[in-house]
Design an enzyme around this catalytic site. Structure first.
Site, PDB file in Angstrom:
ATOM      1  N   CYS A  88     -37.970 -22.776  22.857  1.00 49.85           N
ATOM      2  CA  CYS A  88     -37.572 -22.500  22.206  1.00 49.85           C
ATOM      3  C   CYS A  88     -37.891 -21.577  21.386  1.00 49.85           C
ATOM      4  O   CYS A  88     -39.468 -21.283  21.775  1.00 49.85           O
ATOM      5  CB  CYS A  88     -37.727 -24.304  21.233  1.00 49.85           C
ATOM      6  SG  CYS A  88     -37.169 -24.205  19.536  1.00 49.85           S
ATOM      7  N   SER A 100     -50.640 -33.393  19.380  1.00 51.08           N
ATOM      8  CA  SER A 100     -49.724 -31.633  19.203  1.00 51.08           C
ATOM      9  C   SER A 100     -50.103 -31.230  20.107  1.00 51.08           C
ATOM     10  O   SER A 100     -51.017 -30.020  20.150  1.00 51.08           O
ATOM     11  CB  SER A 100     -49.374 -31.975  17.761  1.00 51.08           C
ATOM     12  OG  SER A 100     -49.024 -30.063  17.489  1.00 51.08           O
ATOM     13  N   CYS A 115     -33.433 -32.847  18.881  1.00 52.03           N
ATOM     14  CA  CYS A 115     -33.510 -31.588  18.275  1.00 52.03           C
ATOM     15  C   CYS A 115     -31.876 -30.879  19.120  1.00 52.03           C
ATOM     16  O   CYS A 115     -31.596 -31.121  20.133  1.00 52.03           O
ATOM     17  CB  CYS A 115     -34.483 -30.870  17.905  1.00 52.03           C
ATOM     18  SG  CYS A 115     -33.827 -29.195  17.732  1.00 52.03           S
ATOM     19  N   CYS A 147     -41.459 -28.138  12.357  1.00 48.23           N
ATOM     20  CA  CYS A 147     -39.516 -26.662  12.978  1.00 48.23           C
ATOM     21  C   CYS A 147     -38.161 -27.132  12.385  1.00 48.23           C
ATOM     22  O   CYS A 147     -38.176 -28.367  12.364  1.00 48.23           O
ATOM     23  CB  CYS A 147     -40.345 -26.382  14.630  1.00 48.23           C
ATOM     24  SG  CYS A 147     -40.006 -27.996  15.439  1.00 48.23           S
ATOM     25  N   GLU A 156     -39.896 -35.173  26.554  1.00 50.10           N
ATOM     26  CA  GLU A 156     -38.671 -34.540  26.151  1.00 50.10           C
ATOM     27  C   GLU A 156     -38.155 -34.069  28.299  1.00 50.10           C
ATOM     28  O   GLU A 156     -37.194 -34.184  28.394  1.00 50.10           O
ATOM     29  CB  GLU A 156     -38.898 -33.303  25.415  1.00 50.10           C
ATOM     30  CG  GLU A 156     -37.554 -32.259  25.713  1.00 50.10           C
ATOM     31  CD  GLU A 156     -37.837 -30.442  25.510  1.00 50.10           C
ATOM     32  OE1 GLU A 156     -38.209 -30.655  24.192  1.00 50.10           O
ATOM     33  OE2 GLU A 156     -37.234 -29.382  26.064  1.00 50.10           O
TER      34      GLU A 156
HETATM   35  S1  SF4 Z   1     -36.443 -27.080  20.726  1.00 54.96           S
HETATM   36 FE1  SF4 Z   1     -37.689 -25.603  19.187  1.00 54.96          FE
HETATM   37  S2  SF4 Z   1     -37.266 -26.548  16.894  1.00 54.96           S
HETATM   38 FE2  SF4 Z   1     -36.523 -28.412  18.286  1.00 54.96          FE
HETATM   39  S3  SF4 Z   1     -38.000 -29.151  17.536  1.00 54.96           S
HETATM   40 FE3  SF4 Z   1     -38.335 -28.515  19.761  1.00 54.96          FE
HETATM   41  S4  SF4 Z   1     -39.819 -26.809  18.935  1.00 54.96           S
HETATM   42 FE4  SF4 Z   1     -38.757 -27.784  17.370  1.00 54.96          FE
END
Ligand code: SF4
Length: 291
Positions: free
Chosen positions: A192, A220, A94, A10, A124
């Protein structure tokens, strides 16, 4: 082989990996506090280029070189620690993830209590919650009644999501809370679009094929999620990291999708292999030859 409409890295992962490669090739000493990408092959390649992984416990000593913040982001106190001990810190969070951090902080400042739908130990989510004064983290599949008890007496609730959660799970949770709390709760679907697109592609491919090959690292979580989607629809899902994981024999109608941390070269290698091992059977239908 039916190839998903969207495969490979991505945007956020591509950006982080390309920047890391650029820095490593410039001869700089580069450190990361965790996997930049949940893909064994890519991580091994980066380590071969010189990437060093650094343990949290070593962050009290001074280090010469650059620390990179991966696409998931990092909580502010850990970032501060990095800035104290490294010459330079390059933030490769990101931008889409970063927008969710900013949104959650704004919502809190506007008087909302923030509920984060995500995995408690996901980097995250740690990075997001580390920016908030108080919050609740809710994981999919939990008995959501406890959340209502925690939210009793709170005037305004804002619900956001980790960017890579299942859209179906998030919508289920959000509607559960909204049905009970009514206008007190506002939902911000921060998943996302790439994640949503891959999920719907996994569903589409499962419907039109017998076997869906899902390429991605063992760690993953977005790859594992695609595997589950295919299995939920009663189709065979093969979680493949490399050629060695491909089974022998007929797989029927095959489709192929990848997680967001799988480089395109890895996908191409598997596609080439399948192509080279196919033959046309009597009825004209392409079939796999015995491998
Ligand atoms: S937010 Fe979307 S583009 Fe960004 S790292 Fe996560 S999956 Fe990838």
């Amino acid at each position: 082989v039916q190839l998903a409409r969207s495969v490979g890295f991505c945007y956020g992962v591509d950006r982080a990996v390309s920047e890391a490669i650029k820095l490593l090739k410039s001869g700089k000493k580069v450190y990361a506090t965790g996997e930049i990408v949940h893909n064994e092959k890519v991580m091994n390649d980066l380590k071969e280029l010189g990437l060093e992984m650094i343990e949290d416990t070593l962050l009290s000593e001074r280090h010469e070189g650059i620390a990179i913040i991966r696409a998931h982001g990092i909580d502010p106190s850990s970032e501060e620690k990095l800035r104290r001990v490294f010459d330079e810190v390059i933030d490769l969070t990101c931008p889409i993830v970063y927008n969710v951090f900013s949104l959650a902080v704004d919502l809190e400042q506007q008087g909302n209590f923030v509920v984060v739908f995500g995995k408690r130990n996901h980097p995250e989510v740690t990075a997001l919650s580390g920016r908030l004064k108080s919050y609740l983290i809710v994981q999919p599949g939990e008995d959501y009644d406890w959340v209502l008890k925690e939210l009793e007496g709170i005037e305004r609730v804002a619900i956001v999501s980790q960017t890579t959660m299942s859209n179906v799970d998030f919508e289920g949770f959000a509607s559960f809370v909204q049905t009970r709390l009514g206008e007190k709760a506002t939902v911000y679907n921060t998943i996302c679009k790439v994640t949503i697109q891959r999920e719907s592609e996994a569903e589409r491919l499962a419907r039109i094929s017998d076997t869906v090959i899902v390429i991605g690292g063992r760690n993953s979580s977005n790859t594992k999620k695609l595997v589950k989607i295919v299995q939920r629809l009663g189709k065979k899902a093969l979680h493949v990291t490399d050629l060695k994981d491909l089974p022998r024999g007929d797989m029927g109608k095959v489709a192929l999708i990848s997680g967001t941390s799988t480089p395109y070269e890895q996908i191409q290698k598997i596609l080439d292999y399948i192509d080279n091992n196919r033959e046309v059977t009597d009825n004209g239908r392409e079939n796999e030859s015995a491998r």
